[in-house]
Enzyme design. Structure first.
Site, PDB file in Angstrom:
ATOM      1  N   ASN A   8       0.864  -1.188   0.000  1.00  0.00           N
ATOM      2  CA  ASN A   8       0.000   0.000   0.000  1.00  0.00           C
ATOM      3  C   ASN A   8       0.896   1.231   0.000  1.00  0.00           C
ATOM      4  O   ASN A   8       1.478   1.576   1.019  1.00  0.00           O
ATOM      5  CB  ASN A   8      -0.903  -0.017   1.241  1.00  0.00           C
ATOM      6  N   TRP A   9       0.962   1.846  -1.152  1.00  0.00           N
ATOM      7  CA  TRP A   9       1.835   3.038  -1.269  1.00  0.00           C
ATOM      8  C   TRP A   9       1.245   4.277  -0.606  1.00  0.00           C
ATOM      9  O   TRP A   9       1.919   5.277  -0.463  1.00  0.00           O
ATOM     10  CB  TRP A   9       2.078   3.341  -2.742  1.00  0.00           C
ATOM     11  N   LYS A  10      -0.054   4.235  -0.307  1.00  0.00           N
ATOM     12  CA  LYS A  10      -0.739   5.440   0.195  1.00  0.00           C
ATOM     13  C   LYS A  10      -0.507   6.585  -0.815  1.00  0.00           C
ATOM     14  O   LYS A  10      -0.467   6.309  -2.005  1.00  0.00           O
ATOM     15  CB  LYS A  10      -0.256   5.766   1.607  1.00  0.00           C
ATOM     16  N   HIS A  89      -9.504   1.235   4.861  1.00  0.00           N
ATOM     17  CA  HIS A  89      -8.224   1.434   5.560  1.00  0.00           C
ATOM     18  C   HIS A  89      -8.436   2.412   6.718  1.00  0.00           C
ATOM     19  O   HIS A  89      -9.233   3.348   6.606  1.00  0.00           O
ATOM     20  CB  HIS A  89      -7.179   1.977   4.581  1.00  0.00           C
ATOM     21  N   GLU A  91      -6.797   4.823   7.708  1.00  0.00           N
ATOM     22  CA  GLU A  91      -6.585   6.238   7.354  1.00  0.00           C
ATOM     23  C   GLU A  91      -7.830   6.824   6.695  1.00  0.00           C
ATOM     24  O   GLU A  91      -8.129   8.006   6.854  1.00  0.00           O
ATOM     25  CB  GLU A  91      -5.352   6.356   6.449  1.00  0.00           C
ATOM     26  N   GLU A 161      -5.024  -4.548  10.635  1.00  0.00           N
ATOM     27  CA  GLU A 161      -4.026  -3.491  10.802  1.00  0.00           C
ATOM     28  C   GLU A 161      -4.308  -2.734  12.095  1.00  0.00           C
ATOM     29  O   GLU A 161      -5.111  -1.785  12.093  1.00  0.00           O
ATOM     30  CB  GLU A 161      -4.085  -2.525   9.621  1.00  0.00           C
ATOM     31  N   GLY A 167       2.760   2.677  10.602  1.00  0.00           N
ATOM     32  CA  GLY A 167       3.724   3.762  10.434  1.00  0.00           C
ATOM     33  C   GLY A 167       4.475   4.132  11.703  1.00  0.00           C
ATOM     34  O   GLY A 167       5.118   5.175  11.764  1.00  0.00           O
ATOM     35  N   SER A 204       3.742  -1.745  10.164  1.00  0.00           N
ATOM     36  CA  SER A 204       5.199  -1.787  10.373  1.00  0.00           C
ATOM     37  C   SER A 204       5.822  -3.127   9.978  1.00  0.00           C
ATOM     38  O   SER A 204       6.778  -3.591  10.610  1.00  0.00           O
ATOM     39  CB  SER A 204       5.550  -1.434  11.828  1.00  0.00           C
ATOM     40  N   GLY A 225       3.121  -0.944   4.109  1.00  0.00           N
ATOM     41  CA  GLY A 225       3.141   0.467   3.743  1.00  0.00           C
ATOM     42  C   GLY A 225       4.557   0.915   3.416  1.00  0.00           C
ATOM     43  O   GLY A 225       5.092   0.637   2.341  1.00  0.00           O
ATOM     44  N   GLY A 226       5.192   1.581   4.380  1.00  0.00           N
ATOM     45  CA  GLY A 226       6.501   2.206   4.159  1.00  0.00           C
ATOM     46  C   GLY A 226       7.542   1.308   3.511  1.00  0.00           C
ATOM     47  O   GLY A 226       8.289   1.747   2.617  1.00  0.00           O
TER      48      GLY A 226
HETATM   49  P1  13P Z   1       3.275   0.745   7.472  1.00  0.00           P
HETATM   50  O1  13P Z   1       3.767  -0.560   6.906  1.00  0.00           O
HETATM   51  O2  13P Z   1       4.000   1.928   6.915  1.00  0.00           O
HETATM   52  O3  13P Z   1       3.209   0.696   8.951  1.00  0.00           O
HETATM   53  O4  13P Z   1       1.765   0.920   6.942  1.00  0.00           O
HETATM   54  C1  13P Z   1       0.879  -0.107   7.135  1.00  0.00           C
HETATM   55  C2  13P Z   1      -0.343   0.174   6.348  1.00  0.00           C
HETATM   56  O5  13P Z   1      -1.137   1.037   6.694  1.00  0.00           O
HETATM   57  C3  13P Z   1      -0.568  -0.613   5.138  1.00  0.00           C
HETATM   58  O6  13P Z   1      -1.868  -0.463   4.673  1.00  0.00           O
END
Ligand code: 13P
Length: 245
Positions: A8-10, A89, A91, A161, A167, A204, A225-226
């Protein structure tokens, strides 16, 4: 089915990064790698030819079309060759006020056109500290399973999640992930008998902790994500996941 890695690149990345990531992971056969990139990049996917990578939207509108400036419909995703979509998600729940009701509507919109929804659930830190984690995630899941056509429910994948792990560099321990995944699968079977729900862990995840998480019997993949924003590192992570079964 083998393990699933969803990136997930966001609201991050570039066309250059997309090309680099596809080059690194496009040939991996041992795991299914799905890239949830920002919507504009989904128009590039057809140009990648016979890569093994699969594509996901990060969001979708619940209606088929209309005067909703800035939104993307499920059938548009299909037209771009997209087979998956993140739904709900944390977010989006937090910053865009998405409710369980909206998450259900979006899940249905995906299922209607054959897109596999990746429904995200997760508790906040306060909810965990109050001992309510399992209750919260089970409710988020059953709100969805209750409302979708039963025959299409097997298309749904769930991502656990925990909000406190997103994050933050502080992933849930494999034991916590296992406990929640097991509870989610149990809740799913209460709603729809014999449903074999696949549950991903997200929060994470990186190349160092992916393997330990994947060793848990009810962790079927990861949502990253990251650590999906650097091509070589992401390839290592995918290789860890692929080698873990
Ligand atoms: P991180 O891997 O950056 O913690 O993000 C997780 C995430 O929200 C994936 O959808």
């Amino acid at each position: 089915m083998g393990p699933l890695v969803v990136a997930n690149w966001k609201m991050n990345g570039s066309e250059q990064l997309l090309r680099a990531v596809v080059q690194e992971v496009g040939g991996l056969a041992e795991a299914t790698v799905v890239l949830a990139v920002p919507a504009p990049y989904l128009s590039l996917t057809k140009g990648f030819g016979n890569t093994q990578v699969e594509w996901a939207g990060q969001n979708v509108h619940w209606l088929k079309s209309g005067a909703y400036t800035g939104e993307v419909s499920a059938s548009m995703l299909v037209e771009m060759g997209v087979g998956w979509c993140l739904v709900g998600h944390s977010e989006r729940r937090q910053h865009f006020s998405e409710t369980d009701e909206l998450v259900l509507a979006k899940t249905k919109a995906c299922l209607e056109v054959g897109i596999r929804p990746i429904v995200c659930v997760g508790e906040s830190l306060q909810e965990r500290q109050a001992g309510k984690a399992l209750e919260v995630v089970s409710r988020q899941l059953t709100e969805v399973l209750n409302g979708v056509p039963r025959a299409l429910a097997p298309l749904i994948v769930v991502a656990y999640e925990p909000v406190w792990a997103i994050g933050t560099g502080e992933e849930a321990s494999p034991e916590i992930a296992q406990e929640v995944h097991e509870a989610l699968k149990r809740a799913a079977r209460c709603e729809i008998e014999a449903l074999e729900l696949r549950v991903l862990y997200g929060g994470s995840v990186n190349a160092d902790n992916a393997n330990a998480l994947m060793r848990m019997p009810d962790v079927d993949g990861v949502l990253v994500g990251g650590a999906s924003l650097e091509a070589l590192g992401f390839r290592q992570l995918c290789a860890q996941v692929a080698g873990s079964v």
